[in-house]
Scaffold this motif. Structure first.
Motif, PDB file in Angstrom:
ATOM      1  N   LEU A   1       0.828  -1.198   0.000  1.00 30.78           N
ATOM      2  CA  LEU A   1       0.000   0.000   0.000  1.00 30.78           C
ATOM      3  C   LEU A   1       0.868   1.255   0.000  1.00 30.78           C
ATOM      4  N   LEU A   2       1.910   1.243   0.842  1.00 34.10           N
ATOM      5  CA  LEU A   2       2.815   2.392   0.884  1.00 34.10           C
ATOM      6  C   LEU A   2       3.556   2.583  -0.433  1.00 34.10           C
ATOM      7  N   ILE A   3       3.993   1.487  -1.055  1.00 31.15           N
ATOM      8  CA  ILE A   3       4.662   1.576  -2.371  1.00 31.15           C
ATOM      9  C   ILE A   3       3.705   2.157  -3.391  1.00 31.15           C
TER      10      ILE A   3
ATOM     11  N   ILE B   1       1.124   4.114  -2.841  1.00 29.18           N
ATOM     12  CA  ILE B   1       0.870   5.532  -2.566  1.00 29.18           C
ATOM     13  C   ILE B   1       2.108   6.386  -2.852  1.00 29.18           C
ATOM     14  N   ALA B   2       3.276   5.905  -2.439  1.00 26.03           N
ATOM     15  CA  ALA B   2       4.489   6.726  -2.514  1.00 26.03           C
ATOM     16  C   ALA B   2       5.153   6.690  -3.887  1.00 26.03           C
ATOM     17  N   LEU B   3       5.040   5.587  -4.616  1.00 28.84           N
ATOM     18  CA  LEU B   3       5.786   5.480  -5.879  1.00 28.84           C
ATOM     19  C   LEU B   3       4.904   5.341  -7.110  1.00 28.84           C
ATOM     20  N   ILE B   4       4.051   4.370  -7.114  1.00 30.90           N
ATOM     21  CA  ILE B   4       3.315   4.037  -8.335  1.00 30.90           C
ATOM     22  C   ILE B   4       2.354   5.144  -8.740  1.00 30.90           C
ATOM     23  N   GLU B   5       1.597   5.672  -7.786  1.00 30.34           N
ATOM     24  CA  GLU B   5       0.657   6.745  -8.140  1.00 30.34           C
ATOM     25  C   GLU B   5       1.370   7.998  -8.674  1.00 30.34           C
ATOM     26  N   PRO B   6       2.478   8.441  -8.035  1.00 32.30           N
ATOM     27  CA  PRO B   6       3.175   9.604  -8.604  1.00 32.30           C
ATOM     28  C   PRO B   6       3.728   9.337  -9.999  1.00 32.30           C
ATOM     29  N   PHE B   7       4.279   8.121 -10.218  1.00 31.60           N
ATOM     30  CA  PHE B   7       4.821   7.807 -11.557  1.00 31.60           C
ATOM     31  C   PHE B   7       3.701   7.734 -12.584  1.00 31.60           C
ATOM     32  N   ALA B   8       2.559   7.204 -12.184  1.00 32.75           N
ATOM     33  CA  ALA B   8       1.417   7.156 -13.097  1.00 32.75           C
ATOM     34  C   ALA B   8       0.948   8.578 -13.431  1.00 32.75           C
ATOM     35  N   TRP B   9       0.966   9.458 -12.460  1.00 38.03           N
ATOM     36  CA  TRP B   9       0.584  10.863 -12.710  1.00 38.03           C
ATOM     37  C   TRP B   9       1.557  11.505 -13.702  1.00 38.03           C
ATOM     38  N   ILE B  10       2.864  11.193 -13.557  1.00 38.57           N
ATOM     39  CA  ILE B  10       3.870  11.748 -14.483  1.00 38.57           C
ATOM     40  C   ILE B  10       3.604  11.267 -15.903  1.00 38.57           C
ATOM     41  N   LEU B  11       3.280   9.980 -16.034  1.00 39.58           N
ATOM     42  CA  LEU B  11       3.018   9.432 -17.371  1.00 39.58           C
ATOM     43  C   LEU B  11       1.776  10.051 -18.006  1.00 39.58           C
TER      44      LEU B  11
END
Length: 155
Positions: free
Chosen positions: A113-115, A117-127
């Protein structure tokens, strides 16, 4: 003569009895001598003494057998208690293993869950953001793929 309420009973000499017995509950032995009109108990004393002396080895044997039986039962009881102790220990170990496994899976779920929230969602937003440079998007996609791979490994 004995009187109880309206009833009256006369005790006859045949009603007297001398009884000897083993005081040990595992050694069952009883001998009775009854008095009759023709044969009084006081005249049987020598016979009674001989009978008791003759029975002494048998009573001793019964006592010894009772003690052997008690020892067998004690060993069986100890074995049963040991079996119960082992079963209880096995249940305790199984519960501890289950609790530990449940806690580990709970922690892994929290990490995922932390991964996310902290990594995947921001990278998806960048894409998804059209204003950002293509190289940033490629880097984000690479990080997203690594995170997704890690996510699969942990689940």
């Amino acid at each position: 003569m004995i009187t109880v309420g309206p009833l009256t009973k006369t005790i006859q000499p045949a009603d007297y009895c001398l009884q000897a017995y083993s005081p040990y509950w595992r050694a069952k032995w009883v001998k009775q001598w009854r008095e009759t009109k023709a044969d009084k108990l006081d005249k049987k004393i020598n016979v009674i003494i001989k009978d008791i002396k003759k029975a002494a080895p048998k009573v001793a044997e019964l006592v010894a057998e009772g003690e052997r039986q008690a020892e067998i039962e004690r060993r069986e009881w100890e074995a049963q208690k040991e079996q119960w102790r082992k079963e209880k220990e096995e249940r305790r170990i199984a519960k501890a293993l289950k609790d530990s496994t449940d806690e580990l899976f709970s922690l892994m779920s929290l990490c995922l869950l932390l991964i996310d929230i902290a990594l995947i969602e921001p990278f998806a937003w960048i894409l998804e953001n059209p204003k950002l440079d293509k190289s940033i998007k490629v880097g984000s996609l690479t990080c997203l793929a690594i995170g997704f791979h890690f996510d699969l490994l942990c689940s």
